[in-house]
Write a protein that holds these residues in place. Sequence first.
Motif, short mmCIF file in Angstrom:
data_model
loop_
_atom_site.label_atom_id
_atom_site.label_comp_id
_atom_site.label_asym_id
_atom_site.label_seq_id
_atom_site.Cartn_x
_atom_site.Cartn_y
_atom_site.Cartn_z
N VAL A 184 7.08 10.71 -3.92
CA VAL A 184 6.21 10.18 -2.88
C VAL A 184 4.79 10.15 -3.44
O VAL A 184 4.30 11.17 -3.95
N TYR A 185 4.11 9.01 -3.31
CA TYR A 185 2.78 8.81 -3.88
C TYR A 185 1.77 8.79 -2.73
O TYR A 185 1.95 8.05 -1.74
N GLY A 186 0.69 9.65 -2.93
CA GLY A 186 -0.35 9.71 -1.91
C GLY A 186 -1.60 8.98 -2.35
O GLY A 186 -2.05 9.12 -3.48
N CYS A 211 4.81 1.93 2.30
CA CYS A 211 3.68 2.81 2.60
C CYS A 211 3.53 3.02 4.09
O CYS A 211 3.77 2.09 4.89
N VAL A 214 -0.60 8.42 7.01
CA VAL A 214 -0.33 9.80 7.39
C VAL A 214 -1.46 10.37 8.23
O VAL A 214 -1.23 11.09 9.21
N SER A 243 1.05 7.43 2.49
CA SER A 243 2.13 7.96 1.67
C SER A 243 3.07 6.81 1.34
O SER A 243 3.58 6.14 2.25
N CYS A 244 3.32 6.58 0.04
CA CYS A 244 4.11 5.43 -0.40
C CYS A 244 5.32 5.92 -1.18
O CYS A 244 5.25 6.89 -1.95
N SER A 245 6.43 5.24 -0.96
CA SER A 245 7.65 5.59 -1.68
C SER A 245 7.70 4.97 -3.07
O SER A 245 8.54 5.36 -3.88
N PRO A 253 -2.77 7.27 -7.64
CA PRO A 253 -2.48 8.20 -6.54
C PRO A 253 -3.24 9.51 -6.73
O PRO A 253 -3.45 9.95 -7.84
N THR A 257 4.44 13.80 -5.08
CA THR A 257 5.33 14.88 -4.67
C THR A 257 6.76 14.35 -4.59
O THR A 257 7.01 13.14 -4.72
N GLU A 259 10.48 14.42 -2.23
CA GLU A 259 11.02 14.70 -0.89
C GLU A 259 12.45 14.19 -0.79
O GLU A 259 12.89 13.34 -1.60
#
Length: 577
Positions: A184-186, A211, A214, A243-245, A253, A257, A259
């Motif tokens: 997961v990219y923030g 995306c 959040v 938050s992008c997949s 980013p 992380t 998930e």
Amino acid sequence: MTGKTLAHLLTALFALTSAASIHAQTRDAARADGKDFATDLLGESREAATTNPDAARVPNFDPQATRDLQDLARDPDQIEARGRSAAKTSTPMRTIRDSMDSRAQFDPDEIADMLARSRTINETPLDYTSGMSVTGRQGACVPLPPGSASAGTYTATCNTGFTATRETGTCQVTLDTRVEARDVYGYYCIAGTGVDPSSPYACDHYQGPQCRVVQSWDIPCGYDHYSGYYWGCYGTLRVDLVSCSEPVPGATPYTVTSENVVTTTRNESQCSSFLDNGECTLDAETCTDSTPQTRIVDGVEVTQSCWAWQRSYSCARRTAGNDCSELEANGSCRFLREDCLTDDTPCSTSERVYECPVAAGDSGGTQYVCDGDVYCIDGSCETIERTANDEFKDAVTALHAMDEARGQFDPETLTLFRGTRNTCSSKVFGVLNCCKGKGFPLIPGISLLVALGCSREEVLLHERDAQGLCAYVGTYCSDKFLGVCLTKKKVYCCFESKLSRILQEQGRRQLPKPWDKPKEEQCEGFTLDEFARLDLSQMDFSEVYAEFTEAARLPDELETSILIQQKIEDYYARSGQ
């Protein structure tokens, strides 16, 4: 008010209106005119009140006529005397007296004897008149011509095309669940007025579905929360934490992380036979596995309201059908039209409409008209020669039509011969038909028909149609499945009499005023203008002639006259003469 007063009043009014039309009158002048006018009226009123009554002043007064009335009031006997005197020269009185003097006179005893003889003949009239001539011999009898009355026609229908049988089935649907780990990219981005959309920090680059926002912060005036620099107020700004997949091209980013992602899919493989069949529709879906709602899948808790379902499907199996062979083979039935019961093109199911004659019943044998009727007056007897009159039925029918027009007039809608809408249903290509009506015998017993599937209303419609009281309007499909008509509904307009039905059917063709669509027809009557435009002489009432001939059926006069002759011969034989 005297004529002089009226003349003054009209003159004053004309003067006032004329003066007003030329120029405005002053108040003092108007007051003076009114005072003069009132003075004149007062003087005339005093004169009329103080002058003794004078007959000469009364218009058209005749003193002599008044004295004559006074004389009659003092001596009422003069009224009768003057009346007898005037009657001698009165033309109406002379006419009445001449009529009374020339009227036939009858002795009371003769009248009593005649009434006694008439009562005796009235008890057995055929023994004295039928088939007998004035000489006492057997008279001549002629047979009536064959009746032209027709039993009428009825509407018969059949079906052609496709029918369908409805089949049901069930299948199970399960929920397939899997858990996958992914990065997961923030990112931070800026949104609002004054932001360059080409900047990698613009939120336009971070859109769904990969995306999602959040968290968000509003930026105070002149402060860039993301960069920490102050600037001037150029618009409203906002910072979004997204938050992008997947990575966003051109952007860095601030965090990456991992998930677990839960993916659920309905497994419909067991229902493929229904899903691939275009003749099947889903009726219901019921949850069969909902406990517990939260389960552990690959070490991850997954919560779902339902985990498995049962589906119910209805499928149609089409088969070709045709039940028109009997009507097509009947040479007395005439094909009228073909109505489509479905909305598809080409039509998958049609109803064929035929007009067939009702089978004629027993006429009751040959009828005769004899010349044995004797009419006597003043001692002179004559034989009444009778011949068959085929115009009687037309006259009676026309009179009956006028009588029904009076009885079936609706004062609220100002219409004549209004009917009532009746319907009946039958399965397409079905065995039981509750809509046959006229031309088909009824199954005895309403309860039996109801037990077989017909409603009481449909049975009553069958009976009324069999009596010739209902006109067929048309048919429409009331229950279809996947484009195939399963049940059709016939629509009739029923009336108070057979004559009313014929007037409606043939009158609508004359106007013309065709029946409305079967779903919409309400059996309205004729307006007064429409009924006035009908030509009853051009209508065929032969169907109702039989009713009048049945109501006025003549006896077999030839057989009666032979019986009377035999009685006479037996009498002379017994008496030896």
